[in-house]
Design a protein around this motif. Sequence first.
Motif, PDB file in Angstrom:
ATOM      1  N   ILE A 281      57.281  36.736   8.913  1.00 46.79           N
ATOM      2  CA  ILE A 281      56.362  37.241   7.896  1.00 46.79           C
ATOM      3  C   ILE A 281      54.956  36.727   8.156  1.00 46.79           C
ATOM      4  N   ILE A 282      53.975  37.505   7.696  1.00 49.21           N
ATOM      5  CA  ILE A 282      52.572  37.253   8.009  1.00 49.21           C
ATOM      6  C   ILE A 282      51.750  37.225   6.730  1.00 49.21           C
ATOM      7  N   GLN A 283      50.847  36.259   6.631  1.00 49.55           N
ATOM      8  CA  GLN A 283      49.923  36.201   5.497  1.00 49.55           C
ATOM      9  C   GLN A 283      48.671  36.994   5.863  1.00 49.55           C
ATOM     10  N   THR A 284      48.598  38.214   5.330  1.00 45.58           N
ATOM     11  CA  THR A 284      47.514  39.110   5.722  1.00 45.58           C
ATOM     12  C   THR A 284      46.175  38.751   5.088  1.00 45.58           C
ATOM     13  N   ILE A 428      58.960  43.081  -0.487  1.00 41.53           N
ATOM     14  CA  ILE A 428      57.869  42.522   0.309  1.00 41.53           C
ATOM     15  C   ILE A 428      56.492  42.991  -0.157  1.00 41.53           C
ATOM     16  N   ALA A 429      56.454  43.964  -1.079  1.00 41.26           N
ATOM     17  CA  ALA A 429      55.176  44.608  -1.398  1.00 41.26           C
ATOM     18  C   ALA A 429      54.772  44.398  -2.852  1.00 41.26           C
ATOM     19  N   PRO A 436      51.876  35.903  -5.468  1.00 37.77           N
ATOM     20  CA  PRO A 436      51.446  35.410  -4.152  1.00 37.77           C
ATOM     21  C   PRO A 436      52.494  35.537  -3.054  1.00 37.77           C
ATOM     22  N   ARG A 437      53.780  35.642  -3.436  1.00 35.96           N
ATOM     23  CA  ARG A 437      54.824  35.739  -2.410  1.00 35.96           C
ATOM     24  C   ARG A 437      54.843  37.096  -1.717  1.00 35.96           C
ATOM     25  N   LYS A 438      54.183  38.087  -2.315  1.00 37.95           N
ATOM     26  CA  LYS A 438      54.200  39.423  -1.729  1.00 37.95           C
ATOM     27  C   LYS A 438      53.410  39.444  -0.431  1.00 37.95           C
ATOM     28  N   ILE A 439      53.733  40.387   0.432  1.00 39.62           N
ATOM     29  CA  ILE A 439      53.144  40.451   1.760  1.00 39.62           C
ATOM     30  C   ILE A 439      52.280  41.694   1.945  1.00 39.62           C
ATOM     31  N   TRP A 440      52.819  42.851   1.575  1.00 38.50           N
ATOM     32  CA  TRP A 440      52.153  44.126   1.829  1.00 38.50           C
ATOM     33  C   TRP A 440      51.509  44.609   0.536  1.00 38.50           C
ATOM     34  N   GLU A 441      50.185  44.758   0.548  1.00 40.89           N
ATOM     35  CA  GLU A 441      49.507  45.150  -0.691  1.00 40.89           C
ATOM     36  C   GLU A 441      48.571  46.342  -0.490  1.00 40.89           C
ATOM     37  N   PRO A 443      47.192  49.766  -1.034  1.00 42.20           N
ATOM     38  CA  PRO A 443      47.348  50.570  -2.255  1.00 42.20           C
ATOM     39  C   PRO A 443      48.192  51.826  -2.075  1.00 42.20           C
ATOM     40  N   GLU A 444      47.986  52.565  -0.980  1.00 39.43           N
ATOM     41  CA  GLU A 444      48.748  53.795  -0.794  1.00 39.43           C
ATOM     42  C   GLU A 444      50.232  53.494  -0.588  1.00 39.43           C
ATOM     43  N   ALA A 445      50.542  52.410   0.094  1.00 39.33           N
ATOM     44  CA  ALA A 445      51.932  52.022   0.275  1.00 39.33           C
ATOM     45  C   ALA A 445      52.566  51.653  -1.072  1.00 39.33           C
ATOM     46  N   LEU A 446      51.836  50.908  -1.895  1.00 39.62           N
ATOM     47  CA  LEU A 446      52.366  50.526  -3.204  1.00 39.62           C
ATOM     48  C   LEU A 446      52.621  51.752  -4.069  1.00 39.62           C
ATOM     49  N   ALA A 447      51.744  52.745  -3.974  1.00 43.42           N
ATOM     50  CA  ALA A 447      51.928  53.971  -4.748  1.00 43.42           C
ATOM     51  C   ALA A 447      53.176  54.723  -4.283  1.00 43.42           C
TER      52      ALA A 447
END
Length: 513
Positions: A281-284, A428-429, A436-441, A443-447
């Motif tokens: 996992i990566i902290q973007t 993950i999102a 803070p534990r989430k990785i992928w934020e 906006p279009e992916a969250l939608a």
Amino acid sequence: MKRFLVSAAALALSAGALQAQTLTAVLNADIRSTNPGVNRDGNTDSVVLHMVEGLVSYAEDGSVGPLLAEKVEISPDGKTYTFRLRKGVKFHNGATMTSADVLWSWNRYMDPKTDWRCLSDFDGRNGLKVEKISAPDADTVVMEINEPNGLFLDSLARADCGGTAVIHKDSVKADGSWDKPIGTGPFMLGDWKRGQSVQLLAFDQYVSPKGDKRDGYIGSKRPLVKEARFMVIPDAATVKAGLLSGSLDMALMPESDVPDLKNAPNLTLAIAPNPVRHSLIIQTRDPVMKNQALRQAIAAAIDFPELVANVSNGLGKPNNSPVYTTSKYYGDVEKQGFKYDPAAAKALLQKAGYKGEKITILANKRSSVPSFNTAVIAQAMMQAVGINAEIEVLEWATQLDRYNKGNYQMQSFSYSSRFDPALGFEQIAGPKDKQPRKIWEEPEALALIQKSMVVTDTAERQKIFDDLHKRFIDEVPTIFTHNDLDIIAHSKKVSGVTPWASQLRLWEVSVAK
């Protein structure tokens, strides 16, 4: 240790006396209760779901299908679910199941005094609310929810919810306190010796779902032995010795034991992937890792077939998708993952303007996950293309705390099972400011993830998950390496053993005389 050896000795005597009538399996810790979805853990769920069943449950591919319901009808607006019950289903006390039992069980779950784990998933606190439940006749149950929800049936089926099991009212005492499960499952509760064993007895009036083969929790579920016994043996060496000696019939085993067990003359190994996902996992939001070209370079630097073969004793296969390999939504798109290309990785590093900044990979040395070994191999591959990667080994509790706070650059990390891909992506999102534990934020992916939780049409959901996968591979918010493996070692006299979702399922399993 003495207690475990005594248990194994007692098991050997009982197995010899009962011969082919008894099947013995292993738990690494005792169950917490027999109350579905209450005071539970993974071992508890596994055992209890031999005794109880819900309206719906999971198939092998992670989809949800009818169990005590014969069919489920969804209204055009997606807010009314009509469950047509299977006829002739019996409880362990001989009573015939009707819609009244479904209503009684549901109302008990929804009573805060029951302390049901999943109450907040249905009372509106988490968005979904069952506004009304009714029984138009003895064979029909209707549930009305507040808004369309593509995960409603999945929530009903969840193992940690006890499968939202339908139980007989005699499961509780006169004062409402829990007694024992009087369910509809293939086995009944026998003798529970706390800290030692759980005995299950075949239910001779069991009415199996349709189908000529097992399929998760919804296929054929016949009890083929008169007695099944889960032995509580925390010590791995004792388990291995019991399998090799023949005093134990079956147990889930770690990959590290495969070399010692695969050539044992009396044992067979059954191996299959499960929905657990191993990852880097990566902290973007990290000043270095926020560079997409750098993340793409890291993905291109890793030879996933080689990495996975090394950390899984040659048993695993790569999967870069958040969708696990045996999901019905794992298709041709999801099979297209990261491509190993060291030359491309070096070019991407130049594009990223990478100047040799240190990248630290957090890892732990728990034997149940490939965290440390994955980190070591990934580090070597990253260094080979010019990435200054280092490893920091932490105790698991410390690493988990760093994960929850988002305080890291990279971690070699594992995610627990999620059957529905919407939940896998949601795991993950999300917005890091709030979680803070989430990785992928993005906006279009969250939608898209939110949309996948509302849509119920399979084809439309597949398109959403395909789109999400493509975005994930391009953006590299994290790197999934492979799915975990279930490895069941079992006696050659035992047949019908198939691994699935880290569960030992004792129905459709027989023991030769």
